[in-house]
Design a protein around this motif. Structure first.
Motif, PDB file in Angstrom:
ATOM      1  N   LEU A   1       0.829  -1.207   0.000  1.00 53.07           N
ATOM      2  CA  LEU A   1       0.000   0.000   0.000  1.00 53.07           C
ATOM      3  C   LEU A   1       0.862   1.256   0.000  1.00 53.07           C
ATOM      4  CD1 LEU A   1      -2.824  -0.998   2.538  1.00 53.07           C
ATOM      5  CD2 LEU A   1      -2.961  -0.901   0.047  1.00 53.07           C
TER       6      LEU A   1
ATOM      7  N   HIS B   1      -2.817   0.558   9.412  1.00 51.09           N
ATOM      8  CA  HIS B   1      -4.153   0.032   9.680  1.00 51.09           C
ATOM      9  C   HIS B   1      -4.725  -0.685   8.460  1.00 51.09           C
ATOM     10  CE1 HIS B   1      -7.931  -0.395  11.755  1.00 51.09           C
ATOM     11  NE2 HIS B   1      -8.568   0.110  10.711  1.00 51.09           N
ATOM     12  N   GLU B   2      -4.527  -0.124   7.271  1.00 48.94           N
ATOM     13  CA  GLU B   2      -5.038  -0.761   6.059  1.00 48.94           C
ATOM     14  C   GLU B   2      -4.256  -2.043   5.744  1.00 48.94           C
ATOM     15  OE1 GLU B   2      -4.561   2.460   6.410  1.00 48.94           O
ATOM     16  OE2 GLU B   2      -6.631   3.171   6.274  1.00 48.94           O
TER      17      GLU B   2
ATOM     18  N   GLU C   1      -3.028  -3.977   8.025  1.00 46.05           N
ATOM     19  CA  GLU C   1      -3.631  -4.936   8.951  1.00 46.05           C
ATOM     20  C   GLU C   1      -4.979  -5.416   8.421  1.00 46.05           C
ATOM     21  OE1 GLU C   1      -1.635  -3.266  13.133  1.00 46.05           O
ATOM     22  OE2 GLU C   1      -3.754  -2.926  12.729  1.00 46.05           O
ATOM     23  N   GLY C   2      -5.748  -4.499   7.820  1.00 46.06           N
ATOM     24  CA  GLY C   2      -7.045  -4.866   7.254  1.00 46.06           C
ATOM     25  C   GLY C   2      -6.894  -5.915   6.156  1.00 46.06           C
ATOM     26  N   LEU C   3      -5.955  -5.687   5.244  1.00 46.20           N
ATOM     27  CA  LEU C   3      -5.716  -6.677   4.189  1.00 46.20           C
ATOM     28  C   LEU C   3      -5.244  -7.995   4.802  1.00 46.20           C
ATOM     29  CD1 LEU C   3      -4.028  -4.546   1.350  1.00 46.20           C
ATOM     30  CD2 LEU C   3      -6.398  -5.284   1.548  1.00 46.20           C
TER      31      LEU C   3
ATOM     32  N   ILE D   1      -6.100  -9.175   7.805  1.00 48.10           N
ATOM     33  CA  ILE D   1      -7.272  -9.848   8.385  1.00 48.10           C
ATOM     34  C   ILE D   1      -8.006 -10.621   7.283  1.00 48.10           C
ATOM     35  CG2 ILE D   1      -9.533  -9.501   9.465  1.00 48.10           C
ATOM     36  CD1 ILE D   1      -8.372  -7.029  10.889  1.00 48.10           C
ATOM     37  N   CYS D   2      -8.248  -9.954   6.148  1.00 44.24           N
ATOM     38  CA  CYS D   2      -8.933 -10.622   5.019  1.00 44.24           C
ATOM     39  C   CYS D   2      -8.122 -11.818   4.535  1.00 44.24           C
ATOM     40  CB  CYS D   2      -9.111  -9.657   3.850  1.00 44.24           C
ATOM     41  SG  CYS D   2     -10.186  -8.270   4.194  1.00 44.24           S
TER      42      CYS D   2
ATOM     43  N   ASP E   1      -8.606 -14.695   6.808  1.00 43.96           N
ATOM     44  CA  ASP E   1      -9.965 -15.239   6.630  1.00 43.96           C
ATOM     45  C   ASP E   1     -10.032 -16.128   5.391  1.00 43.96           C
ATOM     46  OD1 ASP E   1     -10.693 -13.754   8.823  1.00 43.96           O
ATOM     47  OD2 ASP E   1     -11.688 -12.159   7.685  1.00 43.96           O
TER      48      ASP E   1
ATOM     49  N   HIS F   1     -15.257  -8.329  11.613  1.00 46.78           N
ATOM     50  CA  HIS F   1     -13.971  -7.981  10.978  1.00 46.78           C
ATOM     51  C   HIS F   1     -14.069  -6.666  10.198  1.00 46.78           C
ATOM     52  CE1 HIS F   1     -11.832 -12.182  11.197  1.00 46.78           C
ATOM     53  NE2 HIS F   1     -12.093 -11.668  12.370  1.00 46.78           N
TER      54      HIS F   1
ATOM     55  N   ILE G   1     -13.697  -3.624  12.401  1.00 49.61           N
ATOM     56  CA  ILE G   1     -12.306  -3.343  12.770  1.00 49.61           C
ATOM     57  C   ILE G   1     -11.638  -2.550  11.651  1.00 49.61           C
ATOM     58  CG2 ILE G   1     -10.044  -4.371  13.251  1.00 49.61           C
ATOM     59  CD1 ILE G   1     -11.593  -6.783  14.456  1.00 49.61           C
ATOM     60  N   MET G   2     -11.808  -3.027  10.414  1.00 43.34           N
ATOM     61  CA  MET G   2     -11.143  -2.372   9.276  1.00 43.34           C
ATOM     62  C   MET G   2     -11.649  -0.953   9.080  1.00 43.34           C
ATOM     63  SD  MET G   2     -10.982  -5.540   6.593  1.00 43.34           S
ATOM     64  CE  MET G   2     -11.440  -7.100   7.350  1.00 43.34           C
ATOM     65  N   ASP G   3     -12.976  -0.766   9.245  1.00 46.36           N
ATOM     66  CA  ASP G   3     -13.567   0.557   9.040  1.00 46.36           C
ATOM     67  C   ASP G   3     -13.509   1.427  10.290  1.00 46.36           C
ATOM     68  OD1 ASP G   3     -14.168  -0.291   6.520  1.00 46.36           O
ATOM     69  OD2 ASP G   3     -16.276  -0.733   6.922  1.00 46.36           O
ATOM     70  N   ARG G   4     -13.003   0.871  11.401  1.00 44.27           N
ATOM     71  CA  ARG G   4     -13.004   1.576  12.686  1.00 44.27           C
ATOM     72  C   ARG G   4     -14.398   2.083  13.045  1.00 44.27           C
ATOM     73  NH1 ARG G   4      -7.012   3.411  13.263  1.00 44.27           N
ATOM     74  NH2 ARG G   4      -6.361   1.475  14.234  1.00 44.27           N
TER      75      ARG G   4
ATOM     76  N   GLN H   1     -13.467  -7.500  -0.253  1.00 45.82           N
ATOM     77  CA  GLN H   1     -13.198  -6.618   0.881  1.00 45.82           C
ATOM     78  C   GLN H   1     -11.769  -6.069   0.795  1.00 45.82           C
ATOM     79  OE1 GLN H   1     -14.881  -5.224   3.171  1.00 45.82           O
ATOM     80  NE2 GLN H   1     -13.420  -4.669   4.766  1.00 45.82           N
TER      81      GLN H   1
ATOM     82  N   VAL I   1     -10.775  -2.170   0.877  1.00 48.48           N
ATOM     83  CA  VAL I   1      -9.747  -1.556   1.727  1.00 48.48           C
ATOM     84  C   VAL I   1      -8.735  -0.820   0.856  1.00 48.48           C
ATOM     85  CG1 VAL I   1      -7.803  -2.037   3.272  1.00 48.48           C
ATOM     86  CG2 VAL I   1      -9.984  -3.217   3.624  1.00 48.48           C
TER      87      VAL I   1
ATOM     88  N   SER J   1      -9.996   2.399  -0.501  1.00 47.56           N
ATOM     89  CA  SER J   1     -10.108   3.456   0.509  1.00 47.56           C
ATOM     90  C   SER J   1      -8.777   4.179   0.717  1.00 47.56           C
ATOM     91  CB  SER J   1     -10.612   2.880   1.838  1.00 47.56           C
ATOM     92  OG  SER J   1      -9.583   2.146   2.473  1.00 47.56           O
TER      93      SER J   1
END
Lengths: 366, 366
Positions: free
Chosen positions: A125, A135-136, A138-140, A142-143, A146, B101, B104-107, B185, B189, B192
């Motif tokens: 990113l 944070h983003e 970490e978001g990727l 998490i996905c 999953d 989940h 968390i990503m979107d706070r 998703q 992310v 965004s």
């Protein structure tokens, strides 16, 4: 059995697991490429990440499957053994799922000698959007974790056709045990926010459910279920696995404190700076003097632990007797495991492999 | 059919889903209580969280199951209908997993009129350890989502005994489609983090895989698979679901921009401050004047969007024609859905319910 022969026995399972993983992920790469770029991106990263480890868990599934199989099943190419290879590859994907999420929680940027997955995405990113994107990333991550779990479910479910009732039993075992791992990880995160000491039994419960059953009991039981073994054998293997797993976790803690960062691929002292409530941590605070405790507390207050501080912690572990107490615990578990092992109906060669694993701190050096 | 009757038809599925969820989670609460406090803690939160929503997805599974079932199956109490209730409850747990989940990503600290799960855990940690614990709250939230997914897998797998091949087909459908949701998703992310505009086709692909198929196609197909329907019917329902789902997502975007925060349980303008690449966002920047674009860009630069800024965005949406363009897109999708609906072999009453859903913006007001 020579050490070399035992290493070869354990290493022979790598190839079928890697091959099954590759076949599955290559097919997903093609299929998910029609949705967007992230499917192919992730299948590539997951293959590299999953095969970057020692594949202990998948290998144990296949080892256990061969160990308890009748001769007419254990040869390669039978449908049961192909289901075992699928289960082994699926379990390695599950392990990747857990590591990917754990690394986010622990903010570990390195894993298996490469960047952890969320950290890879953070870098991607920053490259593409030019902004700081923890944070983003970490978001990727998490996905990605999953999807790794969902890959595992699909890969396992696809192997259902041959022995649906066995693979179904595996799916129920895994989903139940992984719930234990999840709530044990919650306990671990919770403990990391506490300054105070944690009871030995709570630490051992955490080790049992977060690591021991998941790393040893479940793979050993999975192999036996897929080979059509009795519930009693499955239960005995679950118990044996707990002893193996507790030893494994404690040895892992020891490596975290005394190991060589170059070999482990993780920063030494990381467990300390993360305030992990290990058995060493427990005995350290129980056996240290008041003066030592004060200095230990101030060392652990910071966000990282430098080399001289780590040396001091090691020193106190030795002189206080904490190190010795943990060694005694390991010996106690080893004796219990050997006793359990005697009751299991396995051949001489397989027993020798298991005893070797016990005596060598369980594959950590392999 | 009167509106009241249709609302009653859709609401009648709430009870069996809630009951199945409660029975399952109560049993898990007891069992996981032997591991540590987090199992019981989580089952309670999950029940409250899952039943705090409209249960649209689970209800659609049961609606679809009844719609395509032969008369001898659709009555309550048959084994197939009990498997459908398990699937419906499991799918609601999957929805909770995704929301946990996503939040968390979107706070997002609010969801369904209550605190989101990671935010509940953040508050718990601050209470018990007295420290600021956003990252650890997120960590507990990651675990909570993971365990919710594992609950769903177990609940679905347990219902396999009656019609193993059907439930297996559902497991394969879900794991495959949830991979799509996961990589969509990731795209979300990624978008965004971008300042630039995104192509309409990329936005529609994201809507298709992140929301439409998951919210409508999969539930409709699941009901049909569990009722033993042909592959052709399943495929037609998947397609119908896509149209419904695209409309649903666009209406959801509209509510995000024009809705009333008190009713939605989410902050209005949140999509803007998160820089979500919605269809409105796309047309807004395509149709606004240079001067409007400059002001829009400066509004979207900040971390939040205040009330006058939101009013300005709404105004530009109207005067630029962007709002109208999105309305036209909705009409186009609605016509395609109605055409598809005519080809499906469903009874008059069920067709009336589906048409009503289409005309009323699909349950959003219910």
């Amino acid at each position: 059995l020579s050490e070399n022969r035992i290493r070869r026995i354990l290493l022979r399972y790598r190839t079928p697991i890697e091959r099954t993983l590759k076949t599955y992920l290559d097919q997903k790469k093609l299929q998910l490429g029609e949705v967007n770029r992230w499917g192919p991106d992730l299948t590539d990263r997951l293959y590299q990440f999953s095969t970057g480890g020692k594949l202990i868990r998948g290998s144990l599934i296949l080892f256990s499957f061969d160990m308890v199989s009748h001769d007419d099943m254990s040869s390669a190419g039978t449908s049961a053994s192909s289901a075992a290879a699928s289960a082994a590859a699926a379990y390695e994907l599950i392990h990747s799922f857990l590591l990917i999420h754990d690394d986010i929680m622990d903010r570990d940027s390195m894993r298996r000698g490469m960047r952890s997955i969320f950290s890879q995405y953070k870098a991607l990113l920053e490259n593409e959007s030019g902004s700081q994107s923890l944070h983003e990333g970490e978001g990727l991550g998490i996905c990605a974790g999953d999807v790794a779990l969902l890959f595992a479910v699909e890969l396992l479910a696809r192997s259902l056709s041959d022995h649906p009732e066995r693979t179904l039993a595996v799916l129920l075992l895994w989903s139940g045990e992984l719930q234990h791992v999840g709530i044990a990880q919650m306990q671990d995160v919770y403990f990391s926010t506490l300054e105070r000491e944690v009871k030995e039994e709570d630490i051992l419960a955490l080790y049992r459910y977060k690591t021991a059953r998941y790393t040893f009991s479940v793979p050993l039981a999975t192999g036996a279920i897929l080979a059509g073994q009795t519930e009693e054998t499955v239960r005995n293997l679950m118990e044996l696995g707990e002893y193996f797993g507790l030893i494994y976790q404690i040895v892992d803690d020891r490596i975290g404190l005394f190991g060589d960062a170059g070999k482990t691929g993780k920063p030494v002292g990381g467990d300390l700076s993360e305030k992990k409530k290990t058995l060493y941590y427990h005995y350290l605070f129980r056996l240290a003097s008041q003066a030592q405790k004060r200095r230990l507390s101030s060392i652990l207050k910071g966000d990282s632990v430098n080399a001289p501080d780590l040396e001091y912690v090691r020193e106190v572990l030795k002189v206080s007797g904490a190190f010795q107490r943990v060694e005694e615990k390991i010996e106690e578990l080893r004796a219990a495991a050997e006793h359990k092992l005697e009751c299991l109906p396995v051949g001489e060669e397989n027993r020798a492999v298991l005893v070797w694993l016990l005596e060598h701190g369980i594959i950590r050096e392999g």
